[in-house]
Enzyme design. Structure first.
Site, PDB file in Angstrom:
ATOM      1  N   TYR A  16       0.585  -0.959  -0.080  1.00 12.20           N
ATOM      2  CA  TYR A  16      -0.269   0.089  -0.068  1.00 12.20           C
ATOM      3  C   TYR A  16       1.101   1.146  -0.089  1.00 12.20           C
ATOM      4  O   TYR A  16       0.611   2.167  -0.414  1.00 12.20           O
ATOM      5  CB  TYR A  16      -1.185  -0.003   1.257  1.00 12.20           C
ATOM      6  CG  TYR A  16      -2.688   0.725   0.793  1.00 12.20           C
ATOM      7  CD1 TYR A  16      -3.552   1.375   0.106  1.00 12.20           C
ATOM      8  CD2 TYR A  16      -2.168   2.077   1.999  1.00 12.20           C
ATOM      9  CE1 TYR A  16      -4.188   1.767  -0.487  1.00 12.20           C
ATOM     10  CE2 TYR A  16      -3.279   3.425   1.957  1.00 12.20           C
ATOM     11  CZ  TYR A  16      -4.641   2.388   0.648  1.00 12.20           C
ATOM     12  OH  TYR A  16      -4.962   3.658   0.410  1.00 12.20           O
ATOM     13  N   LYS A  32      -3.073   8.757   3.044  1.00  6.84           N
ATOM     14  CA  LYS A  32      -4.298   8.046   3.534  1.00  6.84           C
ATOM     15  C   LYS A  32      -3.385   8.935   5.185  1.00  6.84           C
ATOM     16  O   LYS A  32      -5.336   9.126   5.714  1.00  6.84           O
ATOM     17  CB  LYS A  32      -4.578   6.846   3.391  1.00  6.84           C
ATOM     18  CG  LYS A  32      -4.914   6.624   2.628  1.00  6.84           C
ATOM     19  CD  LYS A  32      -6.877   7.123   2.356  1.00  6.84           C
ATOM     20  CE  LYS A  32      -7.188   6.026   0.835  1.00  6.84           C
ATOM     21  NZ  LYS A  32      -8.123   7.013   0.822  1.00  6.84           N
ATOM     22  N   THR A  37     -13.301  -2.850  -6.226  1.00 10.78           N
ATOM     23  CA  THR A  37     -13.516  -1.570  -7.220  1.00 10.78           C
ATOM     24  C   THR A  37     -12.871  -1.621  -8.145  1.00 10.78           C
ATOM     25  O   THR A  37     -11.657  -2.205  -8.017  1.00 10.78           O
ATOM     26  CB  THR A  37     -13.164  -0.334  -6.324  1.00 10.78           C
ATOM     27  OG1 THR A  37     -12.108   0.056  -5.900  1.00 10.78           O
ATOM     28  CG2 THR A  37     -14.293  -0.370  -5.150  1.00 10.78           C
ATOM     29  N   LEU A  38     -12.550  -0.688  -9.306  1.00  6.54           N
ATOM     30  CA  LEU A  38     -11.622  -0.477 -10.154  1.00  6.54           C
ATOM     31  C   LEU A  38     -10.286   0.163  -9.639  1.00  6.54           C
ATOM     32  O   LEU A  38      -8.818  -0.424  -9.579  1.00  6.54           O
ATOM     33  CB  LEU A  38     -12.337   0.763 -10.850  1.00  6.54           C
ATOM     34  CG  LEU A  38     -11.427   0.891 -12.477  1.00  6.54           C
ATOM     35  CD1 LEU A  38     -11.287  -0.230 -13.454  1.00  6.54           C
ATOM     36  CD2 LEU A  38     -12.025   2.542 -12.553  1.00  6.54           C
TER      37      LEU A  38
END
Ligand code: NAD
Ligand code: 0WE
Length: 256
Positions: free
Chosen positions: A156, A163, A194-195
């Site tokens: 990530y 974030k 999701t995309l």
């Protein structure tokens, strides 16, 4: 219960029908809100027009790349024209260059760091500043975060750092805007297909990991994010601001 009857809102971050933004927008509209939508660029225009048309032919749909101050200004000028008063804003936007989400965090380039923070964190500040003058009856600003802001989630990487900036910005914005009765919160969502998630190597394994480890033994649904988004936007959440609310089937409480 029409929790958002008489409220107006603007939604940033619909790409297609799987977008978290679309789930929250549908829930907001179901609760009685009148919504406007933005799309990132020509590539997504048709998608968003097709989806937003389900709310009526006169739904306001505007281009907005959140890196562009002039596009942000145009959106809020058009909103002032159409609605006058604004109550709700959804920020469901994130981007980091793909290679920054693949190797080691230590190799994050200056440019990838800048882009991730510009698109995924600074944009909340820019949008909140543009929205506040229209939120004359108070308002609710909602962002989407992820656990990687707080703990290391391998790969990530710079998105986790961005974030963390988004969550801290939520608190500082909540302080600045509180006197105007404008609340600012984040939903920290568990993984959703999701995309933005689909291309991630190992994403299916991550979904399975949550099913095994989360107290509720399953993954969060888009509808559930819509329901929490509606609560946070509603007057029932009138005393909640500056918070990050985990909507992750309890995953976040676990130590092991
Ligand atoms: P998505 O791809 O459907 O939505 C991401 C949106 O960001 C797209 O609509 C895209 O157009 C928009 N965007 C990217 N760069 C932009 C720019 N420069 N200007 C304007 N818009 C831009 O994916 P999603 O999963 O629905 O992501 C929405 C939010 O939810 C993101 O903030 C993401 O970090 C967060 N989130 C996602 C998950 C997940 O597992 N999918 C989990 C937690 C949080
Ligand atoms: O916030 C996100 C993903 C956001 C995202 C996705 C992409 C893919 C395509 C940002 N930038 C890009 N850039 C691209 O080129 N999530 C919370 C979903 C996600 O992404 C991960 C995750 C999870 C969860 C990446 C690595 C590990 C876990």
């Amino acid at each position: 219960m029409r929790l958002l009857e008489g409220k107006t809102g603007i939604v940033f971050g619909v790409a297609n029908r799987r977008s978290i933004a679309w789930a929250i927008a549908q829930a907001w509209a179901q609760a009685g809100a009148t919504l406007a939508f933005t799309y990132q660029g020509e590539r997504l225009k048709e998608n968003v027009e097709e989806l937003a048309a389900t709310f009526g032919a006169d739904t306001l749909i505007l281009p907005c790349d959140v890196r562009q101050d002039d596009e942000i200004a145009s959106v809020f000028a058009a909103l002032e024209n159409k609605f006058g008063t604004l109550h709700l804003l959804l920020h469901s936007v994130a981007f980091a260059p793909r290679d920054a989400l693949e190797g080691a965090f230590i190799n994050t380039s200056r440019e990838a760091f800048r882009i991730a923070h510009d698109v995924s964190a600074y944009s909340l500040v820019a949008l909140a500043r543009a929205a506040a003058p229209l939120m004359t009856e108070g308002g609710s600003i909602l962002g989407l975060s992820y656990y990687g802001a707080r703990k290391v989630v391998p790969h990530y990487n710079v998105m986790g750092v961005a974030k963390a900036a988004l969550e801290a910005s939520t608190r500082y914005l909540a302080y600045d805007l509180g006197p105007k009765r404008i609340r600012v919160n984040c939903i920290s969502a568990g993984p959703v297909n999701t995309l933005a998630a689909r291309g991630i190597a190992g994403f299916q394994d991550m979904l399975r990991h949550y099913e095994l480890k989360a107290p509720l033994k399953r993954n969060v649904t888009a509808d559930e994010l819509g329901a929490t988004g509606t609560f946070l936007a509603s007057d029932g959440a009138a005393a909640i601001t500056g918070q990050v609310l985990y909507v992750d089937c309890g995953y976040q409480i676990m130590g092991m």
